[in-house]
Design an enzyme around this catalytic site. Structure first.
Site: not given
Ligand code: 164
Ligand code: MG
Length: 315
Positions: A138, A242
């Site tokens: 991140k 997602k």
């Molecule tokens: O996508 C991935 O590799 C793991 C999941 C992930 O990064 C996330 C899941 C849920 C919320 C966020 O903090 C984050 C994202 O932004 O993708």
């Molecule tokens: Mg993301």
């Protein structure tokens, strides 16, 4: 068809708060649902809201479940409004588990989510030894100079065959996005995810033409309606999917397959139940060269099997 319905809210604490440009996330809360048909066949589902991504809140999902009482019909399941995408996914997955049971077979690699900031430098190696070859980190949380400094240490420490994904969660402005892309182009990262905020999709379309590093939309395509809108706008870069918060798994599969999208599947830190349903979609839709963003088990304190077993006792 009428199904008996049971549901239980749950919560799981992260081992460390998940810091993103949205803020700090301390625990995952959701709802496990259990449908039972007239033969006694059980279908499990999970409602895992992520309101700061545009899904309904946990409270709205609980209200929806509570007003159903002890049963739900197929008709009601497929009429759940688009304002409740996590409920759509949870109930339609549970229905599918009864009506269209299928075994999950997966040949994809997973991507591991590293902790934000310097902690990434001290955690990637154990995950590498566990077999991960793709890592997501991140950005947009610390001052940009500090983050670029850590990034350079991380990318130089990682073996050459490692793939790196950066996720800004919409936390950069145009200038900072350009500054990051100059760096990313030098290191051939896999992609930069959601550099600008939701609402700046046209700017991200422009940004996607200025550098060699691919861009991915995440928050901008969180629900099926948003996914369609960005496709309509002309986005043909990477779409982070997602499933647990996108809405109907049936509509999601149809849209992705009809339009041959470049997708990266991503977890919302759901339990095995939601993850199984999400990965069944990934098995059908995800390109083989895109690691699945489900390498997140190390974010939880307790072993999931133990935790789920204690939850089932209450169901
Ligand atoms: O996508 C991935 O590799 C793991 C999941 C992930 O990064 C996330 C899941 C849920 C919320 C966020 O903090 C984050 C994202 O932004 O993708
Ligand atoms: Mg993301």
């Amino acid at each position: 068809m009428v199904y008996q319905l049971q549901f239980r809210p749950y919560q799981r604490s992260f081992v460390r708060s998940l810091s993103t440009s949205h803020g700090n996330w301390e625990k995952r809360e959701g709802i496990i649902i259990k449908l039972i048909d007239e033969t006694g066949t059980i279908g499990w589902g999970e409602i895992a809201p992520l309101p700061w991504f545009g899904s309904e809140t946990l409270a709205a999902a609980l209200d929806f479940c509570s007003q159903l009482g002890k049963e739900i019909t197929t008709e009601t399941i497929f009429l759940i409004p688009d304002a409740l995408p996590a409920c759509q996914f949870g109930f339609q997955s549970a229905w599918s588990a009864i009506k269209q049971p299928q075994k999950l077979t997966l040949n994809h690699q997973f991507s591991a989510l590293l902790p934000t900031g310097e902690a990434a430098l001290h955690t990637w190696e154990k995950l590498w030894q566990e077999g991960y070859r793709t890592f997501k980190w991140k950005i947009g949380v610390l001052p940009i100079t500090a983050e670029i400094g850590i990034f350079k240490q991380l990318i130089q420490a990682l073996p050459n065959e490692a793939k790196v994904r950066l996720d800004a969660n919409g936390g950069l402005n145009w200038e900072k996005a350009i500054e990051w892309l100059e760096i990313c182009d030098d290191w051939q990262i896999e992609f930069l995810e959601q550099p600008l905020a939701v609402g700046e999709e046209k700017a991200m379309l422009e940004l996607s033409k200025t550098h060699s590093t691919p861009l991915a939309l995440d928050e901008s395509v969180a629900t099926i309606a948003q996914l369609k809108a960005c496709y309509q706008l002309g986005w043909r870069g990477i779409f982070v999917i997602k499933p647990c918060i996108a809405g109907s798994p049936f509509h999601l599969r149809e849209f992705c397959q009809q339009n041959n999208l470049d997708v990266v599947f991503s977890s919302v830190f759901e339990t095995t139940i939601g993850r199984e349903a999400a990965l069944k979609l990934a098995a059908e839709i995800s390109p083989k060269n895109r690691a699945l963003g489900f390498g997140i088990n190390h974010w939880f304190k307790e072993d999931e099997e133990t935790w789920l077993a204690s939850l089932w006792k209450t169901l």
